[in-house]
Design a protein around this motif. Structure first.
Motif, short mmCIF file in Angstrom:
data_model
loop_
_atom_site.label_atom_id
_atom_site.label_comp_id
_atom_site.label_asym_id
_atom_site.label_seq_id
_atom_site.Cartn_x
_atom_site.Cartn_y
_atom_site.Cartn_z
N LEU A 163 17.48 40.73 -15.84
CA LEU A 163 16.59 39.58 -16.75
C LEU A 163 16.13 39.97 -17.91
O LEU A 163 16.30 39.44 -19.16
N LYS A 167 20.25 38.39 -18.91
CA LYS A 167 21.22 37.97 -18.14
C LYS A 167 20.53 37.03 -16.88
O LYS A 167 19.27 36.96 -17.13
N ARG A 168 21.18 36.43 -16.09
CA ARG A 168 20.57 35.46 -15.04
C ARG A 168 20.79 35.91 -13.56
O ARG A 168 21.87 36.52 -13.34
N HIS A 170 20.62 34.60 -9.49
CA HIS A 170 20.59 33.32 -8.74
C HIS A 170 19.88 33.61 -7.57
O HIS A 170 20.00 34.25 -6.82
N TRP A 190 9.57 35.52 -7.38
CA TRP A 190 10.34 34.51 -7.95
C TRP A 190 9.63 33.05 -8.46
O TRP A 190 9.77 32.63 -9.50
N LEU A 199 9.77 32.21 -16.13
CA LEU A 199 11.05 32.08 -15.65
C LEU A 199 11.56 30.82 -15.91
O LEU A 199 10.64 29.82 -15.57
N GLU A 202 18.07 27.08 -14.38
CA GLU A 202 19.26 26.27 -14.78
C GLU A 202 20.07 26.05 -13.32
O GLU A 202 19.81 26.91 -12.52
N CYS A 212 18.72 27.90 -7.50
CA CYS A 212 19.19 27.70 -9.13
C CYS A 212 19.28 29.04 -9.42
O CYS A 212 19.08 30.07 -8.89
N ASP A 213 19.68 29.14 -10.79
CA ASP A 213 19.58 30.33 -11.63
C ASP A 213 18.25 30.56 -12.41
O ASP A 213 17.74 29.64 -12.82
N LEU A 214 18.12 31.82 -12.62
CA LEU A 214 16.86 32.29 -13.27
C LEU A 214 16.93 32.81 -14.32
O LEU A 214 17.88 33.90 -14.27
N LEU A 215 16.43 32.56 -15.33
CA LEU A 215 16.36 33.43 -16.91
C LEU A 215 15.07 33.57 -17.48
O LEU A 215 14.15 32.83 -17.18
N THR A 217 12.05 32.77 -19.99
CA THR A 217 12.17 31.50 -20.54
C THR A 217 12.51 31.58 -21.99
O THR A 217 13.00 30.78 -22.49
#
Length: 271
Positions: A163, A167-168, A170, A190, A199, A202, A212-215, A217
């Motif tokens: 992160l 990057k992301r 899942h 998470w 976070l 997406e 979901c995908d996490l990135l 913010t």
């Protein structure tokens, strides 16, 4: 009578971190019951907080809530400034040329299907000071997040490094957080980071749980975490430099003493 109870989660987090969780839970449960459920003079009540605390821990005496979370469609544009509102503010103060930097630093929040929500506190402070800095993230009590990340297993730390690289990852999450289960279910970190705004989500799919995908913010949050990680190692630089000198001199005894000290202070252990 209308009651607004703002940010009840802050004392809950402090209670969890500082060891008086059970006492505060008992008090809050009775407070919520007498204030919101059995109060004959109450017309409407509104509670806000960064996390959706499970009914099993806090709301067992309060079971008629309409809960709005980060994935809910209700009031999706009401939790921050929209992109249009931010652009209008930048125009008003002659800062339109900074639009892209403002987006990278303070955009990234999403609620329901609506993206492009900016943190109001950060925008107001940037417009006032005209300096890009960490404004909102530094107002929060980050002790819990810091402790959970620092003590997490190697897999979570590796994903957190991804992160920080932009990057992301899942994940499958449960939006209901039970604080006293955080140590038992390390994946719950998470959910806490999403609910706290650190976070963003997406490609969200909801099956009763959230996949979901996490990135990270935005740039403000990334800098906040970089500073947090730096603080973990602050104070060890002198010892590390001593280790390098011992390595270059071939002083195995000094190197061994250093590594033993690090292993004892940083390794996880049981019994």
């Amino acid at each position: 009578m209308i009651i607004l109870l703002d940010e009840y989660n802050t004392p809950m987090q402090e209670a969890y971190v500082n060891g008086y969780w059970d006492e505060l839970v008992s008090f809050i449960r009775n407070l919520f019951n007498s204030t919101f459920k059995t109060n004959p003079y109450l017309y409407q009540g509104l509670m806000t907080g960064i996390t959706r605390v499970s009914r099993e821990s806090i709301f067992s005496d309060l079971n008629h809530l309409n809960v709005v979370t980060t994935t809910s469609k209700e009031y999706a544009t009401s939790f921050g400034f929209t992109r249009e509102e931010v652009l209008a503010a930048l125009d008003e103060f002659g800062l339109r040329e900074e639009e892209e930097k403002v987006r990278l630093w303070y955009d990234g929040f999403s609620f329901g299907a609506h993206e492009g929500i900016y943190n109001p506190w950060s925008i107001i402070n940037y417009i006032d000071k005209k300096i890009f800095n960490v404004y909102w993230a530094n107002t929060s009590a980050n002790t819990l997040v810091s402790n959970l990340l620092k003590g997490a297993n190697p897999d979570i730390k590796s994903e957190f490094e991804e992160l920080l690289r932009g990057k992301r990852i899942h994940k499958t999450m449960d939006e209901q957080i039970v604080y006293d289960q955080l140590k038992q279910d390390e994946g719950a970190i998470w959910s806490l980071l999403v609910a706290s705004g650190y976070l963003k989500l997406e490609n969200v799919v909801i099956y009763g749980y959230t996949e979901c995908d996490l990135l990270l913010t935005n740039g403000e949050v990334k800098l906040m975490f970089q500073n947090m990680v730096s603080r973990w190692f602050r104070g060890r630089q002198y010892e590390y430099n001593s280790f390098i000198k011992a390595l270059l001199k071939g002083d195995k005894k000094a190197m061994n003493a250093y590594m033993n000290k690090i292993a004892l202070e940083t390794s996880s252990y049981f019994d």
